[in-house]
Scaffold this motif. Structure first.
Motif, PDB file in Angstrom:
ATOM      1  N   PRO A   1       0.913  -1.199  -0.104  1.00 19.23           N
ATOM      2  CA  PRO A   1       0.296  -0.266   0.538  1.00 19.23           C
ATOM      3  C   PRO A   1       0.966   1.337   0.386  1.00 19.23           C
ATOM      4  N   LEU A   2       0.477   1.791  -0.940  1.00 23.63           N
ATOM      5  CA  LEU A   2       1.056   3.298  -1.300  1.00 23.63           C
ATOM      6  C   LEU A   2       0.896   4.879  -0.456  1.00 23.63           C
ATOM      7  N   PHE A   3      -0.951   4.721  -0.556  1.00 25.67           N
ATOM      8  CA  PHE A   3      -1.446   5.625   0.113  1.00 25.67           C
ATOM      9  C   PHE A   3      -3.122   5.396   0.149  1.00 25.67           C
ATOM     10  N   GLY A   4      -4.055   4.912   1.206  1.00 20.96           N
ATOM     11  CA  GLY A   4      -5.244   4.957   1.453  1.00 20.96           C
ATOM     12  C   GLY A   4      -5.392   3.469   2.248  1.00 20.96           C
ATOM     13  N   GLU A   5      -6.403   2.595   2.071  1.00 24.65           N
ATOM     14  CA  GLU A   5      -6.404   1.550   3.412  1.00 24.65           C
ATOM     15  C   GLU A   5      -7.022   0.501   2.226  1.00 24.65           C
ATOM     16  N   GLY A   6      -6.927   0.055   2.010  1.00 23.74           N
ATOM     17  CA  GLY A   6      -7.877  -1.526   1.466  1.00 23.74           C
ATOM     18  C   GLY A   6      -8.305  -3.147   2.558  1.00 23.74           C
ATOM     19  N   ASP A   7      -9.672  -3.361   1.663  1.00 21.51           N
ATOM     20  CA  ASP A   7      -9.491  -4.858   3.105  1.00 21.51           C
ATOM     21  C   ASP A   7      -9.366  -5.765   2.049  1.00 21.51           C
ATOM     22  N   LEU A   8      -7.988  -6.401   2.588  1.00 23.75           N
ATOM     23  CA  LEU A   8      -7.832  -7.803   0.938  1.00 23.75           C
ATOM     24  C   LEU A   8      -8.756  -8.509   1.833  1.00 23.75           C
ATOM     25  N   LEU A   9      -9.088  -9.785   1.011  1.00 22.79           N
ATOM     26  CA  LEU A   9     -10.255 -10.543   1.436  1.00 22.79           C
ATOM     27  C   LEU A   9      -9.361 -12.599   1.088  1.00 22.79           C
ATOM     28  N   THR A  10      -9.505 -13.287   1.208  1.00 22.53           N
ATOM     29  CA  THR A  10      -9.157 -14.248   0.628  1.00 22.53           C
ATOM     30  C   THR A  10     -10.384 -15.298   0.392  1.00 22.53           C
ATOM     31  N   LEU A  11     -10.517 -15.941  -0.076  1.00 21.85           N
ATOM     32  CA  LEU A  11     -11.688 -16.797  -0.202  1.00 21.85           C
ATOM     33  C   LEU A  11     -10.891 -18.648  -0.396  1.00 21.85           C
ATOM     34  N   ASP A  12     -11.821 -19.268  -0.271  1.00 19.79           N
ATOM     35  CA  ASP A  12     -11.418 -21.153  -0.447  1.00 19.79           C
ATOM     36  C   ASP A  12     -12.014 -20.886  -1.453  1.00 19.79           C
ATOM     37  N   GLU A  13     -12.389 -22.638  -2.261  1.00 17.30           N
ATOM     38  CA  GLU A  13     -12.683 -23.052  -3.079  1.00 17.30           C
ATOM     39  C   GLU A  13     -14.103 -23.127  -3.427  1.00 17.30           C
ATOM     40  N   GLN A  14     -14.628 -22.689  -2.558  1.00 18.85           N
ATOM     41  CA  GLN A  14     -15.772 -22.939  -2.646  1.00 18.85           C
ATOM     42  C   GLN A  14     -16.744 -21.673  -2.607  1.00 18.85           C
ATOM     43  N   GLY A  15     -15.834 -20.498  -2.442  1.00 23.21           N
ATOM     44  CA  GLY A  15     -16.092 -19.067  -1.778  1.00 23.21           C
ATOM     45  C   GLY A  15     -16.032 -18.267  -0.383  1.00 23.21           C
ATOM     46  N   MET A  16     -15.869 -19.830   0.110  1.00 23.33           N
ATOM     47  CA  MET A  16     -16.567 -18.934   1.589  1.00 23.33           C
ATOM     48  C   MET A  16     -15.492 -18.131   2.014  1.00 23.33           C
ATOM     49  N   ILE A  17     -15.257 -16.820   2.774  1.00 22.05           N
ATOM     50  CA  ILE A  17     -14.535 -16.014   2.968  1.00 22.05           C
ATOM     51  C   ILE A  17     -13.748 -16.970   4.272  1.00 22.05           C
ATOM     52  N   MET A  18     -12.407 -16.599   3.664  1.00 20.38           N
ATOM     53  CA  MET A  18     -11.452 -17.194   4.628  1.00 20.38           C
ATOM     54  C   MET A  18     -10.645 -16.201   6.160  1.00 20.38           C
ATOM     55  N   THR A  19     -10.096 -15.262   5.121  1.00 25.17           N
ATOM     56  CA  THR A  19     -10.124 -14.021   6.075  1.00 25.17           C
ATOM     57  C   THR A  19      -9.921 -13.241   5.597  1.00 25.17           C
ATOM     58  N   ARG A  20      -9.637 -11.161   6.499  1.00 30.93           N
ATOM     59  CA  ARG A  20      -9.774  -9.986   5.410  1.00 30.93           C
ATOM     60  C   ARG A  20      -9.465  -9.294   6.367  1.00 30.93           C
ATOM     61  N   GLN A  21      -7.987  -7.994   5.900  1.00 29.02           N
ATOM     62  CA  GLN A  21      -7.172  -8.269   6.415  1.00 29.02           C
ATOM     63  C   GLN A  21      -7.152  -6.751   5.766  1.00 29.02           C
ATOM     64  N   THR A  22      -7.136  -5.448   6.574  1.00 35.17           N
ATOM     65  CA  THR A  22      -6.715  -4.136   6.443  1.00 35.17           C
ATOM     66  C   THR A  22      -5.409  -3.775   5.791  1.00 35.17           C
ATOM     67  N   LEU A  23      -5.210  -3.818   4.921  1.00 35.41           N
ATOM     68  CA  LEU A  23      -3.910  -2.840   4.184  1.00 35.41           C
ATOM     69  C   LEU A  23      -4.147  -1.889   4.501  1.00 35.41           C
ATOM     70  N   THR A  24      -2.751  -1.258   5.154  1.00 32.78           N
ATOM     71  CA  THR A  24      -2.338   0.323   5.186  1.00 32.78           C
ATOM     72  C   THR A  24      -0.787   0.495   4.319  1.00 32.78           C
ATOM     73  N   VAL A  25      -0.445   2.231   4.375  1.00 34.61           N
ATOM     74  CA  VAL A  25       0.529   1.919   4.368  1.00 34.61           C
ATOM     75  C   VAL A  25       2.089   1.932   5.188  1.00 34.61           C
ATOM     76  N   GLY A  26       3.331   1.387   4.664  1.00 36.33           N
ATOM     77  CA  GLY A  26       4.012   0.891   5.982  1.00 36.33           C
ATOM     78  C   GLY A  26       4.091  -1.078   5.932  1.00 36.33           C
ATOM     79  N   GLN A  27       3.093  -1.342   5.226  1.00 27.40           N
ATOM     80  CA  GLN A  27       2.826  -3.303   5.352  1.00 27.40           C
ATOM     81  C   GLN A  27       3.001  -3.081   3.843  1.00 27.40           C
ATOM     82  N   VAL A  28       3.668  -4.933   3.739  1.00 24.83           N
ATOM     83  CA  VAL A  28       4.369  -5.291   2.587  1.00 24.83           C
ATOM     84  C   VAL A  28       3.403  -6.968   3.244  1.00 24.83           C
ATOM     85  N   LEU A  29       2.822  -7.143   1.651  1.00 17.88           N
ATOM     86  CA  LEU A  29       1.477  -8.437   2.174  1.00 17.88           C
ATOM     87  C   LEU A  29       2.704  -9.317   0.914  1.00 17.88           C
TER      88      LEU A  29
END
Length: 172
Positions: free
Chosen positions: A63-91
């Motif tokens: 992230p370079l500016f602002g915030e966004g939420d990264l959601l990961t899902l399994d093969e069946q479409g179930m939300i596994m994780t939700r992570q807010t991405l902010t400046v200063g992080q690398v994922l």
């Protein structure tokens, strides 16, 4: 030498406002055959990133500016994780991980993947960006939490005779 600064992010975010997809990007690699694919992505609230995966490629997001939420899902479409991405992080996302972004404020990030360019794969349950379901999916993803199932999201037409009109979200 190339550099990303606040002005670049602001220019791209302004361009994204006039894009039908509400996002744009600036390529940092010379062509799709480069061994490392690099780009700056700018996205505005209201954009829809279709859930997808890169079966043979990891993906790095910074992230370079602002915030966004990264959601990961399994093969069946179930939300596994939700992570807010902010400046200063690398994922770093591993190959084969189904993911999407939910943007609730102007968001600019740097993306790196190994090349050459390979089109992302999309699960069959992932609504196409141009479909009516995409708007419903985008809105649903804004509030989705781990354990919720995206495949149950359907488009149902409401009877025009009723007091409601248009479309609504229903759950099977």
């Amino acid at each position: 030498m190339k550099m990303i600064d606040h002005d670049i992010c602001q220019q791209l975010l302004t361009q994204a406002l006039s894009s039908p997809r509400l996002r744009t990007h600036q390529l940092w690699h010379s062509d799709h055959q480069d061994r490392v694919q690099r780009l700056v992505v700018a996205a505005q609230p209201g954009t829809y990133f279709r859930p997808h995966l890169h079966s043979g490629q990891w993906e790095l997001l910074q992230p370079l500016f602002g915030e966004g939420d990264l959601l990961t899902l399994d093969e069946q479409g179930m939300i596994m994780t939700r992570q807010t991405l902010t400046v200063g992080q690398v994922l770093e996302l591993p190959p084969g991980l189904i993911h999407t972004l939910s943007v609730h404020q102007p968001f600019c990030f740097f993306e790196v993947k190994p090349g050459p360019f390979v089109e992302a794969q999309v699960p069959a349950w992932s609504p196409q960006e141009t479909s009516p379901q995409a708007t419903l999916a985008r809105d649903w993803l804004q509030q989705a939490t781990p354990g919720m199932d995206m495949t149950h999201l359907t488009l149902a037409q409401v009877n025009p005779e009723s007091s409601n009109s248009g479309c609504k979200t229903t759950w099977r």
